[in-house]
Enzyme design. Structure first.
Site, PDB file in Angstrom:
ATOM      1  N   HIS A  55    -107.740  17.899  68.491  1.00 45.96           N
ATOM      2  CA  HIS A  55    -106.715  16.996  67.950  1.00 45.96           C
ATOM      3  C   HIS A  55    -106.617  15.735  68.795  1.00 45.96           C
ATOM      4  O   HIS A  55    -107.004  15.729  69.954  1.00 45.96           O
ATOM      5  CB  HIS A  55    -105.315  17.631  68.079  1.00 45.96           C
ATOM      6  CG  HIS A  55    -105.150  18.979  67.487  1.00 45.96           C
ATOM      7  ND1 HIS A  55    -104.521  19.186  66.287  1.00 45.96           N
ATOM      8  CD2 HIS A  55    -105.473  20.197  67.952  1.00 45.96           C
ATOM      9  CE1 HIS A  55    -104.459  20.486  66.031  1.00 45.96           C
ATOM     10  NE2 HIS A  55    -105.042  21.126  67.033  1.00 45.96           N
ATOM     11  N   TYR A  56    -105.975  14.695  68.208  1.00 43.36           N
ATOM     12  CA  TYR A  56    -105.391  13.663  69.063  1.00 43.36           C
ATOM     13  C   TYR A  56    -103.881  13.702  68.892  1.00 43.36           C
ATOM     14  O   TYR A  56    -103.369  14.179  67.870  1.00 43.36           O
ATOM     15  CB  TYR A  56    -105.968  12.266  68.823  1.00 43.36           C
ATOM     16  CG  TYR A  56    -105.803  11.636  67.462  1.00 43.36           C
ATOM     17  CD1 TYR A  56    -104.552  11.419  66.878  1.00 43.36           C
ATOM     18  CD2 TYR A  56    -106.933  11.169  66.767  1.00 43.36           C
ATOM     19  CE1 TYR A  56    -104.432  10.794  65.651  1.00 43.36           C
ATOM     20  CE2 TYR A  56    -106.820  10.544  65.536  1.00 43.36           C
ATOM     21  CZ  TYR A  56    -105.561  10.368  64.981  1.00 43.36           C
ATOM     22  OH  TYR A  56    -105.444   9.759  63.765  1.00 43.36           O
ATOM     23  N   THR A  57    -103.182  13.176  69.905  1.00 46.74           N
ATOM     24  CA  THR A  57    -101.722  13.297  69.893  1.00 46.74           C
ATOM     25  C   THR A  57    -101.031  12.196  69.093  1.00 46.74           C
ATOM     26  O   THR A  57     -99.899  12.366  68.654  1.00 46.74           O
ATOM     27  CB  THR A  57    -101.161  13.245  71.329  1.00 46.74           C
ATOM     28  OG1 THR A  57    -101.541  11.992  71.923  1.00 46.74           O
ATOM     29  CG2 THR A  57    -101.678  14.401  72.171  1.00 46.74           C
ATOM     30  N   GLU A 125    -105.356  19.222  72.577  1.00 48.87           N
ATOM     31  CA  GLU A 125    -104.834  17.899  72.208  1.00 48.87           C
ATOM     32  C   GLU A 125    -105.400  16.866  73.191  1.00 48.87           C
ATOM     33  O   GLU A 125    -105.442  17.109  74.400  1.00 48.87           O
ATOM     34  CB  GLU A 125    -103.303  17.879  72.292  1.00 48.87           C
ATOM     35  CG  GLU A 125    -102.594  18.641  71.177  1.00 48.87           C
ATOM     36  CD  GLU A 125    -102.441  17.825  69.883  1.00 48.87           C
ATOM     37  OE1 GLU A 125    -102.933  16.673  69.835  1.00 48.87           O
ATOM     38  OE2 GLU A 125    -101.835  18.365  68.938  1.00 48.87           O
ATOM     39  N   HIS A 172    -108.790  18.996  63.437  1.00 50.97           N
ATOM     40  CA  HIS A 172    -107.583  19.360  62.689  1.00 50.97           C
ATOM     41  C   HIS A 172    -107.742  18.992  61.208  1.00 50.97           C
ATOM     42  O   HIS A 172    -107.314  19.725  60.318  1.00 50.97           O
ATOM     43  CB  HIS A 172    -106.373  18.644  63.305  1.00 50.97           C
ATOM     44  CG  HIS A 172    -105.057  19.260  62.972  1.00 50.97           C
ATOM     45  ND1 HIS A 172    -103.862  18.735  63.384  1.00 50.97           N
ATOM     46  CD2 HIS A 172    -104.750  20.374  62.252  1.00 50.97           C
ATOM     47  CE1 HIS A 172    -102.872  19.495  62.924  1.00 50.97           C
ATOM     48  NE2 HIS A 172    -103.389  20.493  62.243  1.00 50.97           N
ATOM     49  N   ASP A 182    -106.701  13.801  62.208  1.00 53.36           N
ATOM     50  CA  ASP A 182    -107.206  13.800  63.589  1.00 53.36           C
ATOM     51  C   ASP A 182    -108.278  14.884  63.777  1.00 53.36           C
ATOM     52  O   ASP A 182    -108.261  15.865  63.034  1.00 53.36           O
ATOM     53  CB  ASP A 182    -106.050  14.012  64.592  1.00 53.36           C
ATOM     54  CG  ASP A 182    -105.319  15.334  64.409  1.00 53.36           C
ATOM     55  OD1 ASP A 182    -104.966  15.669  63.265  1.00 53.36           O
ATOM     56  OD2 ASP A 182    -105.110  16.049  65.407  1.00 53.36           O
TER      57      ASP A 182
HETATM   58 ZN   LIG Z   1    -103.671  17.644  65.091  1.00 55.42          ZN
END
Ligand SMILES: [Zn+2]
Length: 293
Positions: A55-57, A125, A172, A182
């Site tokens: 993921h990225y935040t 993340e 994700h 993401d």
């Molecule tokens: Zn995510």
């Protein structure tokens, strides 16, 4: 069963010539009102963890840490800072939730006929502002070298420890198409694959399918089937979103949601590489014509 019988016989024999206590001393643990023995162990078992979700935040470092440590709605097993700190010259990954616990990072999700991937995955993340899906542009800085190097080392460790397959390292967006975007088309999936993390299509194989599809492109039904075989789970009306998720992952130059023949060639070359040539051939067979008797 035979193995168990032998094991039990050995145990009884040992119990006869020495004390069971001595034999099992190392495996007995005193609990509250009982003693736990780990002297006999089952063979049939597996680990909770099958998938690795990246993921990225979409937040800065401080906000990311605040949300992921203070919210009672979201969490992740690991967080990679935008500028990871060092200890003895090595970059630090933050573990927010232990591997054996479920972190709440995936939400409503599906991959390879499994849903609710929080149950069966680890979530990493990465601090990054993300991208704008309307303009196709980055909202902040690209992922930086130190983050990616740390991500590669951490992922390599987890993949080895839990025997996670290349097709089970996902974004994700792959497990929640349409709902999540993401880690986005700027995420360096190819570089990760070259470091042994996650899947990536073979170039020659892709070119072979490209040549074939230039003559006779696959039907949408065949493409849908190949996406499903690769791992995507979705309803018919989500097809565009799934294609977009697939393109973010494997064909980031063309995140259109439209199946061009390059997208189809990449998809079938992935099915071929990771699920066997026969699987790809079977999907591309024309529908059976019922024999007339
Ligand atoms: Zn995510």
């Amino acid at each position: 069963m035979k193995k168990y019988t032998v094991g039990l016989g050995l145990l009884l024999a040992l119990a006869g010539c020495s004390s069971t206590k001595d034999t099992h001393n190392a495996t007995l643990t005193e609990k509250n009102g009982y003693v736990l023995s780990k002297g006999e162990r089952s063979v049939a078992k597996n680990n909770r963890i099958r998938f690795l979700v990246l993921h990225y935040t979409a937040l800065d470092q401080q906000q990311s840490l605040e949300v992921l440590t203070q919210s009672d709605l979201v969490s992740a097993n690991y967080l990679i800072a935008d500028q990871p700190q060092s200890h003895k010259g090595l970059p630090i990954a933050l573990q927010l939730v232990d591997d054996h616990d479920r972190a709440w990072h995936a939400g409503v999700s599906q991959w390879k006929n499994r849903s609710n991937l929080n149950d069966t995955s680890l979530g990493i993340e990465i601090v990054n502002a993300g991208w704008d899906k309307d303009t196709g542009k980055l909202l902040g800085e690209p992922y930086n070298e130190r983050q990616i190097e740390l991500l590669i080392s951490l992922s390599r460790d987890l993949i080895e420890k839990y025997d996670i397959q290349p097709t089970d390292v996902v974004g994700h967006s792959d497990i929640a198409p349409g709902r999540k975007i993401d880690p986005g088309p700027f995420f360096p999936w190819q570089r990760l694959a070259e470091a042994g993390i996650g899947a990536w299509p073979d170039e020659q194989l892709t070119n072979d399918y490209l040549a074939r599809f230039e003559l006779a492109p696959p039907t949408m039904l065949q493409v849908a089937k190949a996406l499903e075989v690769y791992g995507y789970g979705y309803l018919d009306e989500q097809m565009d979103d799934v294609v977009r998720a697939f393109q973010m992952r494997f064909h980031p130059q063309s995140v259109t949601g439209v199946v061009d023949i390059k997208t189809a060639a990449i998809l079938f070359s992935l099915v071929d590489k990771y699920y066997g040539k026969q699987k790809a051939v079977d999907i591309l067979l024309p529908p059976n014509v019922a024999a007339v008797g």
